[in-house]
Design a protein around this motif. Structure first.
Motif, short mmCIF file in Angstrom:
data_model
loop_
_atom_site.label_atom_id
_atom_site.label_comp_id
_atom_site.label_asym_id
_atom_site.label_seq_id
_atom_site.Cartn_x
_atom_site.Cartn_y
_atom_site.Cartn_z
N GLN A 1 10.52 -60.03 58.59
CA GLN A 1 11.63 -59.38 59.28
C GLN A 1 12.10 -60.18 60.49
OE1 GLN A 1 13.20 -56.56 57.87
NE2 GLN A 1 11.80 -57.48 56.38
N ARG A 2 11.16 -60.81 61.18
CA ARG A 2 11.56 -61.64 62.32
C ARG A 2 12.19 -62.94 61.84
NH1 ARG A 2 8.11 -62.86 67.82
NH2 ARG A 2 9.70 -64.16 68.82
N THR A 3 11.63 -63.50 60.79
CA THR A 3 12.15 -64.77 60.28
C THR A 3 13.53 -64.61 59.66
OG1 THR A 3 9.91 -65.52 59.78
CG2 THR A 3 11.70 -66.69 58.69
N GLU A 4 13.73 -63.56 58.89
CA GLU A 4 14.97 -63.40 58.15
C GLU A 4 16.02 -62.57 58.88
OE1 GLU A 4 13.91 -61.78 54.39
OE2 GLU A 4 12.50 -63.40 53.89
N HIS A 5 15.58 -61.63 59.74
CA HIS A 5 16.54 -60.71 60.35
C HIS A 5 16.44 -60.65 61.87
CE1 HIS A 5 17.38 -59.36 56.28
NE2 HIS A 5 16.09 -59.12 56.10
N GLY A 6 15.48 -61.37 62.45
CA GLY A 6 15.35 -61.38 63.90
C GLY A 6 14.76 -60.11 64.49
N VAL A 7 14.05 -59.32 63.69
CA VAL A 7 13.44 -58.08 64.18
C VAL A 7 12.11 -58.42 64.85
CG1 VAL A 7 12.53 -55.81 63.55
CG2 VAL A 7 14.52 -56.75 62.34
N PRO A 8 11.90 -58.08 66.12
CA PRO A 8 10.63 -58.39 66.81
C PRO A 8 9.44 -57.79 66.08
CG PRO A 8 12.29 -57.69 68.39
CD PRO A 8 12.86 -57.41 67.03
N HIS A 9 8.29 -58.47 66.18
CA HIS A 9 7.09 -57.98 65.52
C HIS A 9 6.71 -56.59 66.02
CE1 HIS A 9 5.90 -62.43 64.74
NE2 HIS A 9 6.67 -61.96 63.79
N ALA A 10 6.86 -56.35 67.34
CA ALA A 10 6.47 -55.05 67.90
C ALA A 10 7.27 -53.92 67.28
CB ALA A 10 6.64 -55.07 69.42
N VAL A 11 8.58 -54.14 67.13
CA VAL A 11 9.45 -53.10 66.55
C VAL A 11 9.07 -52.85 65.09
CG1 VAL A 11 11.82 -52.54 65.92
CG2 VAL A 11 11.33 -53.67 68.11
N ALA A 12 8.82 -53.93 64.34
CA ALA A 12 8.46 -53.77 62.94
C ALA A 12 7.11 -53.10 62.79
CB ALA A 12 8.46 -55.14 62.25
N CYS A 13 6.15 -53.41 63.69
CA CYS A 13 4.83 -52.77 63.64
C CYS A 13 4.93 -51.27 63.87
CB CYS A 13 3.89 -53.40 64.67
SG CYS A 13 3.30 -55.05 64.22
N ARG A 14 5.75 -50.88 64.83
CA ARG A 14 5.91 -49.43 65.10
C ARG A 14 6.57 -48.75 63.90
NH1 ARG A 14 7.45 -51.23 70.30
NH2 ARG A 14 9.67 -50.92 69.79
N ALA A 15 7.56 -49.42 63.30
CA ALA A 15 8.25 -48.83 62.15
C ALA A 15 7.31 -48.67 60.97
CB ALA A 15 9.45 -49.69 61.77
N MET A 16 6.35 -49.60 60.82
CA MET A 16 5.42 -49.54 59.70
C MET A 16 4.14 -48.79 60.05
SD MET A 16 7.12 -51.03 57.36
CE MET A 16 5.86 -51.13 56.10
N ASP A 17 4.03 -48.31 61.33
CA ASP A 17 2.89 -47.52 61.78
C ASP A 17 1.58 -48.30 61.67
OD1 ASP A 17 1.66 -45.31 62.89
OD2 ASP A 17 1.30 -44.34 60.95
N VAL A 18 1.63 -49.57 62.15
CA VAL A 18 0.42 -50.39 62.24
C VAL A 18 0.35 -50.96 63.65
CG1 VAL A 18 0.45 -50.99 59.78
CG2 VAL A 18 1.60 -52.47 61.42
N SER A 19 -0.84 -51.35 64.06
CA SER A 19 -1.02 -51.89 65.41
C SER A 19 -0.64 -53.37 65.44
CB SER A 19 -2.46 -51.73 65.87
OG SER A 19 -3.33 -52.53 65.09
N GLU A 20 -0.19 -53.79 66.64
CA GLU A 20 0.16 -55.21 66.79
C GLU A 20 -1.07 -56.10 66.69
OE1 GLU A 20 3.09 -56.37 69.81
OE2 GLU A 20 3.31 -54.23 70.25
#
Length: 213
Positions: free
Chosen positions: A10-29
């Protein structure tokens, strides 16, 4: 591991920060970075290499090869992989083979009487002006379809006549044939002319085209 890969992509292809994606997927950073920082396993590395090999073959085919044909190519190159695995990887990457559009032939059944087959698929001439052959080619243009008819003398391979038209019909073939007759000075007695549209055994000076199989 598929969740972690998705977060990384998501960060590589869409620029979504890892922290945001982790929260969306309900996993810890911390879990994500633990996975992200460790080297890939041999299985993961093979999967990545296989994916790249599939991509290369798929793009080289013009996006027309499906998993069976890609599988044949890979196995010829030493890979041991099933078509199902290839299909799964292609689906993950949205690689869908497109259908190749085959050009439709110009020849259509006619309603006129069928002429006898004088050539019998033997297109080698034993002397000059014994056998002529014609063909019609469809040429796409920006203004529509253009049809090119040609006449070839089979003994020498010389192009004797040609004609173009927006319509594919017997008159187009006859126009090319008339040019070939003029090229030979009008004396073509005894010539057999064969094409997908017509077959003529020339006795008079002005041949008349008839339908052929």
């Amino acid at each position: 591991m598929s969740v972690a890969r998705f977060i990384a992509s998501q960060r590589t292809e869409h620029g979504v920060p890892h922290a945001v994606a982790c929260r969306a997927m309900d996993v810890s950073e911390s879990w994500f970075y633990k996975w992200h920082d460790r080297p890939p396993t041999p299985r993961q590395q093979r999967r990545e290499e296989l994916t790249e090999a599939i991509r290369v073959i798929f793009e080289f085919s013009g996006n027309t090869y499906g998993s069976p044909r890609i599988g044949d190519e890979l196995r010829d190159n030493g890979w041991q992989v099933s078509d199902n695995t290839i299909a799964a990887i292609m689906a993950e990457n949205n690689w869908a083979a497109r259908k190749v559009k085959h050009r439709r032939g110009c020849t259509r059944p006619g309603i006129r009487p069928v002429a006898p087959d004088l050539v019998r698929r033997q297109f080698t001439a034993v002397a000059r002006d014994v056998l002529w052959c014609g063909d019609v080619t469809e040429i796409p243009t920006e203004e529509g379809k253009l049809y090119l008819a040609s006449v070839e003398e089979r003994f020498s391979g010389r192009l004797l006549g040609y004609a173009t038209s927006a319509h594919h019909d017997a008159e187009l073939t006859c126009a090319a044939l008339r040019m070939a007759v003029a090229t030979r000075g009008g004396d073509i007695d005894g010539v057999i002319f064969h094409s997908d549209c017509a077959e003529v055994f020339v006795k008079p000076r002005k041949p008349e085209c008839v339908c052929a199989p």
